[in-house]
Design an enzyme around this catalytic site. Structure first.
Site, PDB file in Angstrom:
ATOM      1  N   HIS A  78       0.837  -1.210   0.000  1.00  0.00           N
ATOM      2  CA  HIS A  78       0.000   0.000   0.000  1.00  0.00           C
ATOM      3  C   HIS A  78       0.869   1.256   0.000  1.00  0.00           C
ATOM      4  O   HIS A  78       0.562   2.233  -0.696  1.00  0.00           O
ATOM      5  CB  HIS A  78      -0.939   0.003   1.200  1.00  0.00           C
ATOM      6  N   HIS A  88      -0.068 -11.033  -5.078  1.00  0.00           N
ATOM      7  CA  HIS A  88       1.295 -10.605  -4.792  1.00  0.00           C
ATOM      8  C   HIS A  88       2.334 -11.557  -5.388  1.00  0.00           C
ATOM      9  O   HIS A  88       3.344 -11.117  -5.936  1.00  0.00           O
ATOM     10  CB  HIS A  88       1.503 -10.497  -3.284  1.00  0.00           C
ATOM     11  N   ASP A  95      -3.012  -2.778  -5.113  1.00  0.00           N
ATOM     12  CA  ASP A  95      -1.962  -3.725  -4.715  1.00  0.00           C
ATOM     13  C   ASP A  95      -0.979  -3.972  -5.852  1.00  0.00           C
ATOM     14  O   ASP A  95       0.245  -3.985  -5.651  1.00  0.00           O
ATOM     15  CB  ASP A  95      -2.589  -5.067  -4.318  1.00  0.00           C
ATOM     16  N   HIS A 125      -9.059  -2.121  -5.337  1.00  0.00           N
ATOM     17  CA  HIS A 125      -8.005  -2.386  -4.359  1.00  0.00           C
ATOM     18  C   HIS A 125      -6.988  -3.384  -4.898  1.00  0.00           C
ATOM     19  O   HIS A 125      -5.783  -3.239  -4.647  1.00  0.00           O
ATOM     20  CB  HIS A 125      -8.566  -2.913  -3.038  1.00  0.00           C
TER      21      HIS A 125
END
EC number: 3.5.1.108
Length: 304
Positions: free
Chosen positions: A78, A264, A241, A237
């Site tokens: 973030h 991720h 990321d 969101h």
């Protein structure tokens, strides 16, 4: 010359670690030209610093976590996303815990801190990574890709079979030449299912998680008072990321990014695949601002 950027002054904040539930103090300081984005564990003064790079991301289970000689700095995505949105090249980030404070689960509080600190240009050209040929990572039905593009464009699709998601758009495509990161991306919060939160807490995780720092979903609906900040906050969101994960490269990308059900781990594998072949990319600077892709002219204004 399109120049590097750093902070005008030091700024600090205190928050809660998402997984530890412990108080975390974050300090961000100006840094010199070509310093890069560097993290330091202030509670471990003898430990080495972490200059961001894809090779240091060695834990992607619940966030992007830098690991070096057994020392960790987690949940950096973030903050990295905020740095990307503001075009920060050089900064020293000191944190007195193994993870960043979660704040409200978005990058908006970090944007506020950067605005409070102010941003200044430095006497060296900003370095960009220009993608020269397509690079793709595929795992089952999930995939991520970087392709040549004269600017910075992002396209992302998520696919959750859940009533709350059926009411929400699960795809988003943004060209930052005509979209403002701060207004359109920064406020989108992380989200989680209540049964997953309960399971993580039983395993010593998510002790700092609450509806103050995440969108929480039960079997049918969003539980937070006030609902969502955007109709498509979930996918926004995930894009927040991805922008943060990709900025772990340490330089802005001149490329088009696209992904389907990525996270991720895959974002990091994509960066490693990009760097694995020198023919995939080139480092570029611009002596003439008019030559810089318009995506980067939309960065927030500098301090006076």
């Amino acid at each position: 010359m399109f120049q590097q950027r750093t902070l005008k002054s030091t700024v600090r904040a205190v928050g809660v670690g998402l997984h530890s539930g412990e108080r975390v103090t974050l300090v961000m300081k100006p840094a010199p030209v070509d310093h890069g984005i560097v993290f330091k564990r202030s509670d471990l003064p003898d430990s080495d610093t972490f200059k961001v790079g894809p090779d240091l991301v060695n834990d992607t289970r619940l966030s992007s976590t830098l690991v070096k000689d057994g020392v960790r700095v987690g949940t950096i995505e973030h903050l990295m996303s905020a740095f990307a949105g503001f075009g920060i090249d050089n900064v020293l980030v000191e944190v007195d815990a193994p993870e960043m404070p979660i704040m409200d689960g978005s990058s908006a509080p970090f944007i506020y801190l950067l605005q409070s600190a102010g941003v200044v240009m430095q006497s060296a050209p900003k370095r960009f990574v220009r993608v020269k040929q397509p690079v793709e990572v595929v795992e089952g039905d999930k995939w991520v890709k970087l392709e040549p593009y004269d600017g910075y464009k992002t396209t992302l699709t998520i696919d959750f079979k859940h009533p709350a998601f059926k009411k929400s758009q699960q795809s988003i495509s943004i060209d930052f030449a005509n979209t403002n990161y701060i207004s359109e991306i920064a406020r989108a919060r992380t989200f989680g299912f209540i049964h997953e939160v309960e399971y993580m807490r039983m395993n010593g995780l998510a002790r700092g998680g609450s509806m103050d720092n995440a969108v929480v979903i039960d079997e049918y609906r969003v539980l937070n008072d006030g609902g969502l900040r955007f109709d498509d906050e979930f996918v926004r969101h995930k894009l927040l990321d991805a922008i943060g994960d990709l900025y772990i490269l340490g330089h802005p990308l001149i490329a088009a990014f696209s992904g389907y059900k990525s996270g991720h781990a895959m974002n990091n594998k994509l960066l490693r695949a990009l760097l694995a072949d020198p023919d995939n990319y080139e480092l570029v600077t611009f002596e003439n601002d008019a030559e810089v892709p318009s995506s980067f002219h939309a960065l927030p204004p500098l301090s006076i």
